[in-house]
Design a protein around this motif. Sequence first.
Motif, PDB file in Angstrom:
ATOM      1  N   ASP A   1       2.697  -1.116   4.393  1.00 35.34           N
ATOM      2  CA  ASP A   1       2.521   0.270   3.960  1.00 35.34           C
ATOM      3  C   ASP A   1       3.883   0.921   3.760  1.00 35.34           C
ATOM      4  O   ASP A   1       4.681   0.986   4.703  1.00 35.34           O
TER       5      ASP A   1
ATOM      6  N   GLN B   1      -7.554   4.198  -0.791  1.00 35.02           N
ATOM      7  CA  GLN B   1      -7.739   3.939   0.637  1.00 35.02           C
ATOM      8  C   GLN B   1      -7.753   5.239   1.428  1.00 35.02           C
ATOM      9  O   GLN B   1      -7.044   6.181   1.098  1.00 35.02           O
TER      10      GLN B   1
ATOM     11  N   THR C   1       1.784   5.099   0.442  1.00 34.15           N
ATOM     12  CA  THR C   1       1.252   6.162   1.309  1.00 34.15           C
ATOM     13  C   THR C   1       1.676   7.574   0.910  1.00 34.15           C
ATOM     14  O   THR C   1       1.367   8.531   1.610  1.00 34.15           O
TER      15      THR C   1
ATOM     16  N   ARG D   1      -0.750  10.426   1.204  1.00 30.11           N
ATOM     17  CA  ARG D   1      -1.428  10.721   2.476  1.00 30.11           C
ATOM     18  C   ARG D   1      -0.432  10.753   3.637  1.00 30.11           C
ATOM     19  O   ARG D   1       0.079  11.787   4.004  1.00 30.11           O
ATOM     20  N   ASP D   2      -0.138   9.592   4.199  1.00 33.37           N
ATOM     21  CA  ASP D   2       0.633   9.599   5.442  1.00 33.37           C
ATOM     22  C   ASP D   2       2.027  10.193   5.269  1.00 33.37           C
ATOM     23  O   ASP D   2       2.520  10.913   6.138  1.00 33.37           O
TER      24      ASP D   2
ATOM     25  N   GLU E   1      -3.049   4.858  -0.488  1.00 30.16           N
ATOM     26  CA  GLU E   1      -3.684   5.626   0.578  1.00 30.16           C
ATOM     27  C   GLU E   1      -3.560   7.099   0.208  1.00 30.16           C
ATOM     28  O   GLU E   1      -2.465   7.608   0.009  1.00 30.16           O
TER      29      GLU E   1
ATOM     30  N   THR F   1       0.861  -1.182   0.000  1.00 29.36           N
ATOM     31  CA  THR F   1       0.000   0.000   0.000  1.00 29.36           C
ATOM     32  C   THR F   1       0.896   1.229   0.000  1.00 29.36           C
ATOM     33  O   THR F   1       1.755   1.373   0.879  1.00 29.36           O
TER      34      THR F   1
ATOM     35  N   ARG G   1      -9.895   2.499   6.235  1.00 33.72           N
ATOM     36  CA  ARG G   1      -9.147   2.031   7.414  1.00 33.72           C
ATOM     37  C   ARG G   1      -9.674   2.790   8.625  1.00 33.72           C
ATOM     38  O   ARG G   1      -9.526   3.997   8.714  1.00 33.72           O
TER      39      ARG G   1
ATOM     40  N   LEU H   1      -8.019   6.963   5.650  1.00 38.02           N
ATOM     41  CA  LEU H   1      -7.891   6.720   7.084  1.00 38.02           C
ATOM     42  C   LEU H   1      -9.032   7.431   7.799  1.00 38.02           C
ATOM     43  O   LEU H   1      -9.299   8.611   7.550  1.00 38.02           O
TER      44      LEU H   1
ATOM     45  N   HIS I   1       1.470  -1.313   9.403  1.00 39.83           N
ATOM     46  CA  HIS I   1       1.679   0.111   9.174  1.00 39.83           C
ATOM     47  C   HIS I   1       2.625   0.630  10.243  1.00 39.83           C
ATOM     48  O   HIS I   1       2.316   0.597  11.425  1.00 39.83           O
TER      49      HIS I   1
END
Length: 470
Positions: free
Chosen positions: A232, A84, A14, A17-18, A49, A12, A119, A86, A208
């Motif tokens: 992730d 995806q 990220t 996003r993250d 994500e 995944t 998620r 969160l 994650h």
Amino acid sequence: MAEIVKKPVKITETVLRDAHQSLIATRMTTEQMLPIVDKMDKVGYHAVECWGGATFDASLRFLHEDPWDRLRKFRDGFKNTKLQMLFRGQNILGYRPYADDVVEYFVQKSAANGIDIIRIFDCMNDIRNLQTAVTAANKEKAHAQVAMSYTLGDAYTRDYWMDLAKRIEDMGANSICVKDMAGLLVPYEATELVTALKEAVSIPIEMHTHYTSGVGGMTYLKSVEAGADIIDTAMSPFAMGTSQPATEVMVETFKGTPYDTGLDQNLLAEIADYFRPIRDEALESGLLNPKNMGVNIKTLLYQVPGGMLSNLTNQLKEQGAEDKFYEVLEEVPRVRKDLGECPLVTPSSQIVGTQAVFNVLMGERYKMATKETKDVLSGKYGATAKPFNPEVQKKVIGDAEVITCRPADLIPNELDTLRKECEQWIQQDEDVLTYALFPQVAVDYFKYRQAQQTKVDAKVADTEDGAYPV
Ligand code: CO
């Protein structure tokens, strides 16, 4: 010779996003992301994500962007890849618990605008706070993944995680994520944990972590060997430090093994080439602090997530009390213990952090308590793994009633009221949800949007006039 059973690990990504939330305060704009979507869509990621978490707040507050519009653009661009998001359980993408009707409507609209995988986590790991969102996701035929907020402490034994995982599977989740926001899960413990989880449940396990403490890549390696299905990772220009381990590094690590991801390094290199100048620009402007890119071993000592460390620094700076940093850091675990040893993740990380700052600066513990601390100690954020400190509870809330039911059972439906409150600004169904989460910020954005539209209208009128010379 025995045949080797292939079990490719899924990735995944990220970076949308993250990764930028962790490294550059969620400031990557839609305009910066869209040109690379087409290439990313060809990689074969398990999912990208790209929404939720802090992106919703930051888009509105700092970038003057409509987060729903960003999501629709992603959906247009990612034709083959699952998207995806969160989701903070009953707190949605905000900082307080909402009524069920708002949670349900938010899930419905997220799916309708293009989200495939939701998620869902709760900052207390109280699964009653997850049920409404999970049921809503099931109803929308979205994939409901529940994340366990990973933390350390007396309460968090292997049995605790196994029991939690079983209850998550029973509640209708399609997969489980171990959400290690502070990078506390060390490699050999990951072996034990993943082995235990695989024994407890049959749904997929996703890992994650954040690279903050420097062990993330090794933790993934041991997790995958123990049977984790998905990891992730973030494209290298926005990887490591307070972000995730790098995608290309993990792909290379598993190459030629039964876990081979099958992803194309050349394609990944082209994507990295795209993000590198964005990283360099952020370094130059100061948006990306080189401090966030290294290893911060204090995170293991104080068990504080990277984002929380920088928040504490800022809070103390504003108070002219930077010299109290270590005192506050030592107060954090004490406050956490008083508050039932909860995990430190939004919003509990902010609640515990702010209370720790108050306790140190006031010179007396709980001389002043925030509204949120009071709410936690009244049970309004849900049940914690350990009981609250009874003396602290007495000092902070006195004889006020403590609730033990699911907190949202006491929150009446609020969608109609919210709709009335923001009636004059509504241009799309989703606007009421934006308003529900961040009323002030939303109205500021709605005003900005209107002003932009007036400008465009004026321009069109100008051009039309120009077409008929007088
Ligand atoms: Co994270």
